[in-house]
Design an enzyme around this catalytic site. Sequence first.
Site, PDB file in Angstrom:
ATOM      1  N   ASP A  62      12.145   3.590  -4.705  1.00  0.00           N
ATOM      2  CA  ASP A  62      10.861   4.271  -4.910  1.00  0.00           C
ATOM      3  C   ASP A  62       9.836   3.175  -5.132  1.00  0.00           C
ATOM      4  O   ASP A  62       9.896   2.461  -6.148  1.00  0.00           O
ATOM      5  CB  ASP A  62      10.954   5.195  -6.135  1.00  0.00           C
ATOM      6  CG  ASP A  62       9.643   5.942  -6.384  1.00  0.00           C
ATOM      7  OD1 ASP A  62       8.598   5.558  -5.811  1.00  0.00           O
ATOM      8  OD2 ASP A  62       9.678   6.918  -7.161  1.00  0.00           O
ATOM      9  N   ILE A  63       8.902   3.026  -4.196  1.00  0.00           N
ATOM     10  CA  ILE A  63       7.974   1.890  -4.303  1.00  0.00           C
ATOM     11  C   ILE A  63       6.957   2.076  -5.430  1.00  0.00           C
ATOM     12  O   ILE A  63       6.235   1.151  -5.769  1.00  0.00           O
ATOM     13  CB  ILE A  63       7.281   1.548  -2.957  1.00  0.00           C
ATOM     14  CG1 ILE A  63       6.249   2.617  -2.555  1.00  0.00           C
ATOM     15  CG2 ILE A  63       8.300   1.337  -1.839  1.00  0.00           C
ATOM     16  CD1 ILE A  63       5.299   2.133  -1.457  1.00  0.00           C
ATOM     17  N   ASN A  89       7.071   0.330   5.116  1.00  0.00           N
ATOM     18  CA  ASN A  89       6.611   1.508   5.865  1.00  0.00           C
ATOM     19  C   ASN A  89       6.196   2.669   4.963  1.00  0.00           C
ATOM     20  O   ASN A  89       5.345   3.463   5.342  1.00  0.00           O
ATOM     21  CB  ASN A  89       7.750   1.944   6.805  1.00  0.00           C
ATOM     22  CG  ASN A  89       7.563   3.360   7.308  1.00  0.00           C
ATOM     23  OD1 ASN A  89       6.820   3.610   8.256  1.00  0.00           O
ATOM     24  ND2 ASN A  89       8.226   4.319   6.661  1.00  0.00           N
ATOM     25  N   GLN A 105      -7.108  11.981  -5.504  1.00  0.00           N
ATOM     26  CA  GLN A 105      -6.546  11.537  -4.218  1.00  0.00           C
ATOM     27  C   GLN A 105      -6.607  10.013  -4.108  1.00  0.00           C
ATOM     28  O   GLN A 105      -5.660   9.372  -3.642  1.00  0.00           O
ATOM     29  CB  GLN A 105      -7.321  12.158  -3.053  1.00  0.00           C
ATOM     30  CG  GLN A 105      -7.174  13.662  -2.960  1.00  0.00           C
ATOM     31  CD  GLN A 105      -7.552  14.210  -1.583  1.00  0.00           C
ATOM     32  OE1 GLN A 105      -7.623  13.472  -0.603  1.00  0.00           O
ATOM     33  NE2 GLN A 105      -7.771  15.511  -1.511  1.00  0.00           N
ATOM     34  N   SER A 139      -2.667   0.880   9.288  1.00  0.00           N
ATOM     35  CA  SER A 139      -3.166   1.940  10.165  1.00  0.00           C
ATOM     36  C   SER A 139      -4.481   1.494  10.784  1.00  0.00           C
ATOM     37  O   SER A 139      -5.228   0.711  10.180  1.00  0.00           O
ATOM     38  CB  SER A 139      -3.388   3.208   9.341  1.00  0.00           C
ATOM     39  OG  SER A 139      -4.076   4.164  10.110  1.00  0.00           O
ATOM     40  N   TYR A 193      -7.343   7.179   1.960  1.00  0.00           N
ATOM     41  CA  TYR A 193      -6.278   6.645   2.815  1.00  0.00           C
ATOM     42  C   TYR A 193      -6.769   5.381   3.533  1.00  0.00           C
ATOM     43  O   TYR A 193      -6.075   4.356   3.554  1.00  0.00           O
ATOM     44  CB  TYR A 193      -5.853   7.714   3.826  1.00  0.00           C
ATOM     45  CG  TYR A 193      -4.767   7.279   4.770  1.00  0.00           C
ATOM     46  CD1 TYR A 193      -3.438   7.205   4.351  1.00  0.00           C
ATOM     47  CD2 TYR A 193      -5.056   6.925   6.091  1.00  0.00           C
ATOM     48  CE1 TYR A 193      -2.433   6.801   5.233  1.00  0.00           C
ATOM     49  CE2 TYR A 193      -4.062   6.527   6.967  1.00  0.00           C
ATOM     50  CZ  TYR A 193      -2.752   6.461   6.535  1.00  0.00           C
ATOM     51  OH  TYR A 193      -1.759   6.052   7.396  1.00  0.00           O
ATOM     52  N   ARG A 231       3.811  11.826  15.709  1.00  0.00           N
ATOM     53  CA  ARG A 231       4.214  13.167  15.260  1.00  0.00           C
ATOM     54  C   ARG A 231       5.218  13.084  14.107  1.00  0.00           C
ATOM     55  O   ARG A 231       6.419  12.910  14.323  1.00  0.00           O
ATOM     56  CB  ARG A 231       4.841  13.943  16.426  1.00  0.00           C
ATOM     57  CG  ARG A 231       3.855  14.322  17.518  1.00  0.00           C
ATOM     58  CD  ARG A 231       4.478  15.217  18.571  1.00  0.00           C
ATOM     59  NE  ARG A 231       5.513  14.574  19.361  1.00  0.00           N
ATOM     60  CZ  ARG A 231       5.298  13.778  20.415  1.00  0.00           C
ATOM     61  NH1 ARG A 231       4.067  13.493  20.798  1.00  0.00           N
ATOM     62  NH2 ARG A 231       6.316  13.251  21.078  1.00  0.00           N
ATOM     63  N   THR A 232       4.691  13.149  12.893  1.00  0.00           N
ATOM     64  CA  THR A 232       5.524  13.140  11.686  1.00  0.00           C
ATOM     65  C   THR A 232       4.939  14.173  10.727  1.00  0.00           C
ATOM     66  O   THR A 232       3.901  14.776  11.009  1.00  0.00           O
ATOM     67  CB  THR A 232       5.454  11.758  10.993  1.00  0.00           C
ATOM     68  OG1 THR A 232       4.089  11.533  10.581  1.00  0.00           O
ATOM     69  CG2 THR A 232       5.902  10.625  11.901  1.00  0.00           C
TER      70      THR A 232
END
Length: 276
Positions: A62-63, A89, A105, A139, A193, A231-232
């Site tokens: 668990d990072i 990742n 968030q 990303s 994000y 697609r995840t």
Amino acid sequence: MANVPVAVVTGSNKGIGFAIVRALCKQFPGDVYLTARDPGRGQEAVAKLQEEGLHPLFHQLDIDDLQSIRALHDFLKEKYGGLNVLVNNAGIAFKVRDTTPFAVQAEVTLKTNFFGTRNVCTELLPLVKPYGKVVNVSSMASSSALGGCSRELQEKFRSDTITEDELVELMTKFVEDTKKSVHEKEGWPNTAYGVSKIGVTVLSRIQARMLNEKRKGDHILLNACCPGWVRTDMAGPKATKSPDEGAETPVYLALLPSDADGPHGQFLSNKTVRTW
Ligand code: NAP
């Protein structure tokens, strides 16, 4: 086992991480560790790959949990005397429609994507053996978020002299600024994000520089990349790439040949170095 090469992929019970493990099982000449924060989900994922005739090993990670990171560190040191490939990742993203307050968030997203990834690097980079590879999954959202920063912040994030402490200070400031609802006034874009991934890309540039300064003779290559729109569970079914396609650039970087002297300290997508 000190002579057996070993690869570790964080957050690999599903999605792109799972596909990276699948590809490494086929191409990496050594032990491949699928890791997950939840051992049940991790073991299930291992069983799926076993059904495909592949043989990943499992370790909990668990990072967000320093103890968990240190347990993996001790395990790798003890069993293999180090580490050859590290793929950072694991990551999270709130859905666009999520109504959680932006400041929450920001805190939660930065905690895993930036601070968790950084903690893994702090603990595991010293274990990476000569000719090792480190891949930080960032990303394209980091590039677009950079474009949304004030000129002053852009200069800092593009700087070739920014230190890890300065980056940590900036990432902490973003979270604090969202709590005071002054983040936009302070020059930040409106994406938690995106900012977390700016952190991952800039951290990678700093770490590559540190490797040049402190371990030049070790030929370790460290890069950040974007897997594409995949697609995840994170990106949903409309994304353009399959998880296996999303794994291609991270796997390419993880398997760079030992005589390669680059890419290093770069941000790539579709196996191509992008301007930061
Ligand atoms: P995903 O399907 O949601 O998978 C994320 C993985 O990370 C899961 O295994 C998840 O575990 C794990 N994870 C989350 N928090 C963790 C923690 N604290 N410790 C350990 N593992 C943790 O997402 P994905 O699309 O495969 O994303 C993988 C990476 O690619 C992320 O860094 C993401 O930001 C990046 N990325 C994705 C896309 C895309 O289009 N999908 C585009 C650009 C970048 P659980 O199952 O326990 O939650």
